[in-house]
Design an enzyme around this catalytic site. Structure first.
Site, PDB file in Angstrom:
ATOM      1  N   ASP A   1       0.734  -1.522  -0.365  1.00 27.21           N
ATOM      2  CA  ASP A   1      -0.402  -2.540  -0.151  1.00 27.21           C
ATOM      3  C   ASP A   1      -1.560  -2.150   0.780  1.00 27.21           C
ATOM      4  O   ASP A   1      -2.705  -2.117   0.615  1.00 27.21           O
ATOM      5  CB  ASP A   1       0.253  -3.861   0.517  1.00 27.21           C
ATOM      6  CG  ASP A   1      -0.822  -4.981   0.785  1.00 27.21           C
ATOM      7  OD1 ASP A   1      -1.004  -5.976  -0.139  1.00 27.21           O
ATOM      8  OD2 ASP A   1      -1.482  -4.985   1.837  1.00 27.21           O
TER       9      ASP A   1
ATOM     10  N   GLY B   1       0.584  -9.447  -8.155  1.00 24.40           N
ATOM     11  CA  GLY B   1       1.450 -10.387  -8.814  1.00 24.40           C
ATOM     12  C   GLY B   1       0.777 -11.232  -9.814  1.00 24.40           C
ATOM     13  O   GLY B   1       1.490 -11.650 -10.771  1.00 24.40           O
TER      14      GLY B   1
ATOM     15  N   VAL C   1      -3.003  -7.516  -1.286  1.00 24.71           N
ATOM     16  CA  VAL C   1      -3.022  -6.975  -2.619  1.00 24.71           C
ATOM     17  C   VAL C   1      -1.806  -7.254  -3.475  1.00 24.71           C
ATOM     18  O   VAL C   1      -1.990  -7.292  -4.624  1.00 24.71           O
ATOM     19  CB  VAL C   1      -3.480  -5.443  -2.336  1.00 24.71           C
ATOM     20  CG1 VAL C   1      -3.733  -4.748  -3.652  1.00 24.71           C
ATOM     21  CG2 VAL C   1      -4.910  -5.490  -1.453  1.00 24.71           C
ATOM     22  N   ASP C   2      -0.800  -6.702  -2.923  1.00 22.29           N
ATOM     23  CA  ASP C   2       0.296  -7.137  -3.660  1.00 22.29           C
ATOM     24  C   ASP C   2       0.761  -8.430  -4.241  1.00 22.29           C
ATOM     25  O   ASP C   2       0.952  -8.517  -5.329  1.00 22.29           O
ATOM     26  CB  ASP C   2       1.601  -6.867  -2.802  1.00 22.29           C
ATOM     27  CG  ASP C   2       2.046  -5.357  -2.837  1.00 22.29           C
ATOM     28  OD1 ASP C   2       1.420  -4.612  -3.397  1.00 22.29           O
ATOM     29  OD2 ASP C   2       2.895  -5.088  -1.707  1.00 22.29           O
ATOM     30  N   PHE C   3       0.342  -9.348  -3.321  1.00 15.79           N
ATOM     31  CA  PHE C   3       0.415 -10.832  -3.631  1.00 15.79           C
ATOM     32  C   PHE C   3      -0.424 -11.198  -4.922  1.00 15.79           C
ATOM     33  O   PHE C   3      -0.272 -11.953  -5.844  1.00 15.79           O
ATOM     34  CB  PHE C   3       0.205 -11.773  -2.610  1.00 15.79           C
ATOM     35  CG  PHE C   3       0.524 -13.147  -2.707  1.00 15.79           C
ATOM     36  CD1 PHE C   3       1.703 -13.655  -3.084  1.00 15.79           C
ATOM     37  CD2 PHE C   3      -0.382 -14.144  -2.741  1.00 15.79           C
ATOM     38  CE1 PHE C   3       2.381 -14.760  -2.950  1.00 15.79           C
ATOM     39  CE2 PHE C   3       0.040 -15.327  -2.912  1.00 15.79           C
ATOM     40  CZ  PHE C   3       1.272 -15.868  -2.862  1.00 15.79           C
TER      41      PHE C   3
END
Length: 413
Positions: free
Chosen positions: A150, A187, A182-184
């Site tokens: 991230d 997803g 960014v990960d969130f």
């Protein structure tokens, strides 16, 4: 709450992803009713089980291997353990794929091809399969082989460039956002792409391959600020806690704490000047346009507002702002978030039964999709232990007890 079937009732998802972005995408599909089977490494499990600063305490000293990081992204899933580097493990995955609608993975580009578990191999088994591959930089290009997390993408995609204290002030410089944003968002993008692919398959019967990259999400997240640059050719400065759309929008000081004020529109600004009993500010040459309030004379304006706001408590100001129709909110630390009446009304803290937890339950963060009138997202099960459902899932696809025992003996599962 409706008794209708969930939106994704009857959809099976094979979740071969790890850490956060991929698991978040699969969790969203699970919240919407899909049967999500999480495939983990025997004994070790998802890397994300070891991340975070807190772990769910287990009954009778059981190590649940459920960190806060893992717990936030793996509810509504069944966990099986499979060593896909062994032929017997590959056979298990292929049998599962025959029953699946979606497969999500986040291995390095080309990694699963070595085991015959890439899209081209699996679509021959199941042409209707929707195969979503989540990587750092995408499937092709000069950086495709790189791994990424991230923080790297907050740096490379522009997020850090517009986050942080403005130049010329103490502590100036770019700043990473606290959560793995960014990960969130990646997803969520993965889940959106899968839902679109399911709609396409409903019309045509065709499965497809989905290439989701954290890089793409990181650039898209900069959104209207990046669009400022694309239109004007000039990078906007960092504004610290200031808003990036209009002004005044920033943190203000109160006698007992701080609040966030967002009065960027002309009408909200006019109402604020009346509330402050300084209506002359509305016509003031320094502040009579959004550009002047938001950028050119921003610091001077915030000094004037703070001099006024320090005379009131947060509760007094919130009531005054509400009466005047001016958007504002009290700053909360993490504990205070859960004391907010509206947070409680929306049931955002979701106590969920957990058969292996010491307390018998675990508090989870409710899905933002929980208020759909016909097919709301729901939390049906807490995150699973490593391999908790291996026996159950393998039995359902044709493995008898003797075969499962043999696979355990060979460390395949």
């Amino acid at each position: 709450m409706t008794n209708s079937k969930s939106a994704l009732d009857g959809i099976r998802v094979i979740d071969m992803s790890r850490v956060f972005a991929g698991p978040i995408g699969a969790q969203i599909l699970g919240d919407l009713g899909a049967d999500v089977i999480k495939v983990e490494r025997p004994k070790v499990g998802d890397d994300g089980r070891g991340y975070g600063l807190a772990w769910v305490p287990g009954k009778d000293g059981l190590d649940t291997r459920q960190s806060s990081f893992f717990t936030a992204s793996n509810r509504n899933k069944r966990s099986i353990t499979v060593n896909h580097s062994k032929p017997e493990g590959q056979a298990i995955i292929r049998e599962l794929v025959k029953t699946a609608d979606v497969l999500i993975e986040n291995y390095k580009v080309g990694d699963l091809k070595r085991f015959g578990l890439d899209y081209e191999s699996l679509k021959d088994i199941n042409p209707r399969l929707i195969y979503c591959s989540v990587t750092g930089f995408g499937q092709t290009g000069p950086m495709a082989a790189r791994a990424g997390y991230d923080g790297l993408f907050q740096a490379i995609g522009g997020m850090m460039a517009v986050t942080g204290i403005p130049d010329g002030q103490p502590g100036a410089g770019p700043l990473k956002a606290g959560p793995s944003l960014v990960d969130f968002i990646t997803g969520h993008n993965a889940a959106l792409a899968v839902l679109g692919a399911l709609m396409h398959r409903e019309r045509t019967g065709e499965g497809q391959f989905i290439d989701i990259a954290l890089l793409d999400s990181s650039v898209a997240m900069v959104s209207h600020i990046m669009q400022d640059y694309l239109i004007g050719g000039v990078a906007p400065p960092r504004f610290g806690n200031g808003g990036n759309g209009g002004g005044p929008a920033d943190v203000i000081s109160c006698s007992d704490g701080i609040m966030y004020l967002s009065a960027g529109g002309d009408e909200h600004w006019r109402r604020l000047t009346v509330l402050m009993e300084q209506p002359e500010l509305y016509e003031d040459e320094r502040f009579n346009s959004n550009m002047k309030r938001a950028k050119l004379n921003r610091a001077e304006l915030m000094d004037i507002i703070n001099e006024w706001s320090r005379a009131f408590t947060t509760a007094q100001l919130q009531a005054m702002f509400d009466d005047a129709g001016i958007p504002a909110a009290r700053y909360n630390d993490l504990a205070e978030v859960w004391d907010e009446p509206q947070v409680q009304h929306r049931k955002l803290r979701a106590a969920t039964p957990h058969p292996w937890a010491e307390s018998g339950s675990v508090d989870l963060i409710a899905s933002p999709l929980a208020h759909m009138s016909r097919t709301p997202a729901t939390i049906r099960t807490a995150p699973p232990l490593i391999g908790e459902h291996t026996q159950e899932v393998l039995s359902a696809i044709g493995y008898d007890d003797a075969a499962i025992a043999e696979l355990r003996a060979k460390d395949v599962i």
